[in-house]
Design a protein around this motif. Structure first.
Motif, PDB file in Angstrom:
ATOM      1  N   ASN A   6      11.154  -6.730  -4.449  1.00  0.00           N
ATOM      2  CA  ASN A   6      11.216  -8.135  -4.083  1.00  0.00           C
ATOM      3  C   ASN A   6      10.518  -8.390  -2.758  1.00  0.00           C
ATOM      4  O   ASN A   6      10.506  -7.550  -1.863  1.00  0.00           O
ATOM      5  CB  ASN A   6      12.673  -8.595  -3.970  1.00  0.00           C
ATOM      6  CG  ASN A   6      13.390  -8.558  -5.303  1.00  0.00           C
ATOM      7  OD1 ASN A   6      14.384  -7.874  -5.469  1.00  0.00           O
ATOM      8  ND2 ASN A   6      12.893  -9.314  -6.265  1.00  0.00           N
ATOM      9  N   LYS A   7       9.962  -9.587  -2.652  1.00  0.00           N
ATOM     10  CA  LYS A   7       9.310 -10.024  -1.420  1.00  0.00           C
ATOM     11  C   LYS A   7       9.985 -11.303  -0.936  1.00  0.00           C
ATOM     12  O   LYS A   7      10.149 -12.262  -1.704  1.00  0.00           O
ATOM     13  CB  LYS A   7       7.823 -10.278  -1.657  1.00  0.00           C
ATOM     14  CG  LYS A   7       7.064 -10.785  -0.429  1.00  0.00           C
ATOM     15  CD  LYS A   7       5.594 -11.003  -0.762  1.00  0.00           C
ATOM     16  CE  LYS A   7       4.816 -11.558   0.425  1.00  0.00           C
ATOM     17  NZ  LYS A   7       3.386 -11.772   0.086  1.00  0.00           N
ATOM     18  N   ALA A  30      15.460  -6.619  -0.167  1.00  0.00           N
ATOM     19  CA  ALA A  30      14.070  -6.660  -0.606  1.00  0.00           C
ATOM     20  C   ALA A  30      13.306  -5.493  -0.009  1.00  0.00           C
ATOM     21  O   ALA A  30      13.787  -4.819   0.911  1.00  0.00           O
ATOM     22  CB  ALA A  30      13.426  -7.980  -0.195  1.00  0.00           C
ATOM     23  N   SER A  31      12.119  -5.262  -0.528  1.00  0.00           N
ATOM     24  CA  SER A  31      11.301  -4.179   0.014  1.00  0.00           C
ATOM     25  C   SER A  31      10.260  -4.701   0.999  1.00  0.00           C
ATOM     26  O   SER A  31       9.746  -3.956   1.826  1.00  0.00           O
ATOM     27  CB  SER A  31      10.592  -3.431  -1.114  1.00  0.00           C
ATOM     28  OG  SER A  31       9.717  -4.306  -1.811  1.00  0.00           O
ATOM     29  N   THR A  62       9.664  -1.435   2.564  1.00  0.00           N
ATOM     30  CA  THR A  62       8.235  -1.123   2.518  1.00  0.00           C
ATOM     31  C   THR A  62       7.516  -1.651   3.744  1.00  0.00           C
ATOM     32  O   THR A  62       6.667  -0.976   4.327  1.00  0.00           O
ATOM     33  CB  THR A  62       7.598  -1.731   1.253  1.00  0.00           C
ATOM     34  OG1 THR A  62       8.260  -1.194   0.109  1.00  0.00           O
ATOM     35  CG2 THR A  62       6.118  -1.425   1.179  1.00  0.00           C
ATOM     36  N   GLY A  63       7.871  -2.896   4.138  1.00  0.00           N
ATOM     37  CA  GLY A  63       7.181  -3.444   5.291  1.00  0.00           C
ATOM     38  C   GLY A  63       7.782  -4.734   5.800  1.00  0.00           C
ATOM     39  O   GLY A  63       8.381  -5.501   5.049  1.00  0.00           O
ATOM     40  N   ILE A  64       7.626  -4.953   7.099  1.00  0.00           N
ATOM     41  CA  ILE A  64       8.021  -6.200   7.758  1.00  0.00           C
ATOM     42  C   ILE A  64       6.833  -6.614   8.609  1.00  0.00           C
ATOM     43  O   ILE A  64       6.372  -5.842   9.457  1.00  0.00           O
ATOM     44  CB  ILE A  64       9.254  -6.010   8.659  1.00  0.00           C
ATOM     45  CG1 ILE A  64      10.412  -5.418   7.868  1.00  0.00           C
ATOM     46  CG2 ILE A  64       9.675  -7.342   9.285  1.00  0.00           C
ATOM     47  CD1 ILE A  64      11.563  -4.944   8.741  1.00  0.00           C
ATOM     48  N   LYS A  65       6.331  -7.821   8.396  1.00  0.00           N
ATOM     49  CA  LYS A  65       5.142  -8.235   9.144  1.00  0.00           C
ATOM     50  C   LYS A  65       5.168  -9.730   9.418  1.00  0.00           C
ATOM     51  O   LYS A  65       5.872 -10.501   8.765  1.00  0.00           O
ATOM     52  CB  LYS A  65       3.866  -7.889   8.365  1.00  0.00           C
ATOM     53  CG  LYS A  65       3.693  -8.726   7.101  1.00  0.00           C
ATOM     54  CD  LYS A  65       2.337  -8.497   6.455  1.00  0.00           C
ATOM     55  CE  LYS A  65       2.110  -9.470   5.296  1.00  0.00           C
ATOM     56  NZ  LYS A  65       0.753  -9.328   4.702  1.00  0.00           N
ATOM     57  N   ALA A  66       4.395 -10.142  10.416  1.00  0.00           N
ATOM     58  CA  ALA A  66       4.122 -11.557  10.636  1.00  0.00           C
ATOM     59  C   ALA A  66       3.004 -11.956   9.677  1.00  0.00           C
ATOM     60  O   ALA A  66       2.107 -11.163   9.383  1.00  0.00           O
ATOM     61  CB  ALA A  66       3.700 -11.795  12.074  1.00  0.00           C
ATOM     62  N   GLY A  67       3.084 -13.181   9.160  1.00  0.00           N
ATOM     63  CA  GLY A  67       2.074 -13.607   8.204  1.00  0.00           C
ATOM     64  C   GLY A  67       1.802 -15.089   8.281  1.00  0.00           C
ATOM     65  O   GLY A  67       2.075 -15.734   9.290  1.00  0.00           O
ATOM     66  N   ASP A  68       1.261 -15.632   7.181  1.00  0.00           N
ATOM     67  CA  ASP A  68       0.993 -17.062   7.105  1.00  0.00           C
ATOM     68  C   ASP A  68       1.420 -17.571   5.740  1.00  0.00           C
ATOM     69  O   ASP A  68       1.957 -16.821   4.916  1.00  0.00           O
ATOM     70  CB  ASP A  68      -0.477 -17.368   7.395  1.00  0.00           C
ATOM     71  CG  ASP A  68      -1.430 -16.635   6.451  1.00  0.00           C
ATOM     72  OD1 ASP A  68      -1.067 -16.454   5.256  1.00  0.00           O
ATOM     73  OD2 ASP A  68      -2.510 -16.226   6.893  1.00  0.00           O
ATOM     74  N   TYR A  69       1.152 -18.836   5.474  1.00  0.00           N
ATOM     75  CA  TYR A  69       1.676 -19.457   4.256  1.00  0.00           C
ATOM     76  C   TYR A  69       1.088 -18.876   2.975  1.00  0.00           C
ATOM     77  O   TYR A  69       1.702 -18.989   1.914  1.00  0.00           O
ATOM     78  CB  TYR A  69       1.480 -20.973   4.307  1.00  0.00           C
ATOM     79  CG  TYR A  69       2.518 -21.648   5.182  1.00  0.00           C
ATOM     80  CD1 TYR A  69       3.765 -21.986   4.691  1.00  0.00           C
ATOM     81  CD2 TYR A  69       2.246 -21.914   6.525  1.00  0.00           C
ATOM     82  CE1 TYR A  69       4.720 -22.577   5.493  1.00  0.00           C
ATOM     83  CE2 TYR A  69       3.187 -22.509   7.343  1.00  0.00           C
ATOM     84  CZ  TYR A  69       4.431 -22.839   6.823  1.00  0.00           C
ATOM     85  OH  TYR A  69       5.383 -23.414   7.628  1.00  0.00           O
TER      86      TYR A  69
END
Length: 318
Positions: A6-7, A30-31, A62-69
């Motif tokens: 899941n994201k 979630a992953s 799996t990962g945690i990151k800053a992102g955008d829309y």
């Protein structure tokens, strides 16, 4: 190929959002997690901070990151906590105009990303802003969920439990209506381990006056917390995690979420805290309790209050 992970995208990397995220990571919901914020450095800083915990916590991420829309496009769940915080002494409904404009902008960008998952909203005033988001996006009502009276009801159960000397999980007690000052306690459906609260009154273990005080204290709890430490976030973070888990794990859990009313509880065209079954499809069923005449009257008054704020919000985004 069937998706096996899941994201989750969080919009609003402040105290409420990161409290939710920390609880979600601890529970292995979630992953993959993505943080979006109007201040990108806040999203990036929190992503790094949370990533530092990954090698210590027992459940894999799996990962945690800053992102955008654009990261919303393939997300299973979007959780929105963005908006300016409530000031000391300020009601949630007094925040409506400014936060409605913010929610409109968020809704437009989430829709433009191609997102097709489920949205949970906790931005205040949550019932009003959830409706604004649903109307702007045009997403299915069942897939746009407000935090509703989940937190209010948790506070009510805790205070009843403390008064009766039982564990909070043994108490069934709930608010319907606005997440705010006009929330309505549904004592007619309250019980402790299946025994109606009315029996406790009859047995002299608690009085109606004491229940009224407990209801008042639960409704005003946020003001007390804000006065003491400027914001509330752990309680709502846990409430959001509970709703998210019900969706991602398809739990069919019964929760007091913000749901769109369409001739339910004798009201329509508004989001309100009500009991509902929550699963992989979002709000899978709204449970319509039979309220007492007094409870229905108070519920109608709460809905009327919300509709006045909805009109203000809609004027603000014209």
């Amino acid at each position: 190929m069937k998706k096996t992970s899941n994201k989750v995208v969080l919009i609003g990397a402040g105290a409420v959002g990161t409290s939710f995220l920390y609880a979600a990571i601890n529970q292995g919901l979630a992953s993959e997690y993505v943080l979006i914020d109007a201040f990108p450095q806040a999203a990036e800083g929190n992503a790094i901070d949370l990533s530092d915990a990954m090698s210590i916590l027992p459940l894999p991420v799996t990962g945690i990151k800053a992102g955008d829309y654009q990261d919303c496009q393939d997300a299973d769940l979007v959780v929105i906590t963005a908006g300016r915080p409530q000031k000391p002494g300020e009601t949630r409904l007094e925040m409506v105009a400014g936060n409605a404009v913010i929610m409109q902008e968020i809704a437009q960008q989430v829709k433009a990303s191609g997102f097709s998952g489920i949205t949970i909203i906790a931005s205040n005033p949550v019932d009003v802003l959830t409706l604004i988001y649903q109307q702007v996006t045009g997403f299915a009502e069942a897939r746009v969920i407000g935090s509703g009276t989940t937190l209010d009801s948790a506070r009510l159960r805790r205070l009843v439990a403390e008064k009766l000397g039982v564990g909070a999980q043994a108490v069934d007690a709930y608010f319907v209506g606005e997440h705010g000052d006009s929330a309505v306690p549904v004592w007619s459906h309250a019980a402790i381990m299946g025994q109606p609260i009315a029996q406790y009154i009859k047995d002299g273990k608690i009085t109606q006056a004491e229940l009224d005080q407990i209801s008042h204290d639960a409704v005003k709890m946020a003001y007390k917390i804000i006065e003491l430490k400027r914001a509330t976030f752990y309680g709502i973070g846990a409430a959001l995690t509970k709703i998210a888990r019900a969706i991602l794990r398809d739990e069919k859990a019964t929760l007091m979420v913000g749901a769109k009313l369409n001739n339910i509880y004798k009201n329509s065209d508004v989001y309100s805290g009500v009991p509902a079954i929550i699963g992989a499809q979002g709000i899978e069923q709204i449970i319509e309790w039979e309220l007492t005449a007094d409870e229905q009257m108070k519920m109608d008054a709460s809905i009327a209050t919300l509709k006045l704020s909805v009109a203000k919000a809609q004027d603000a985004i014209k």
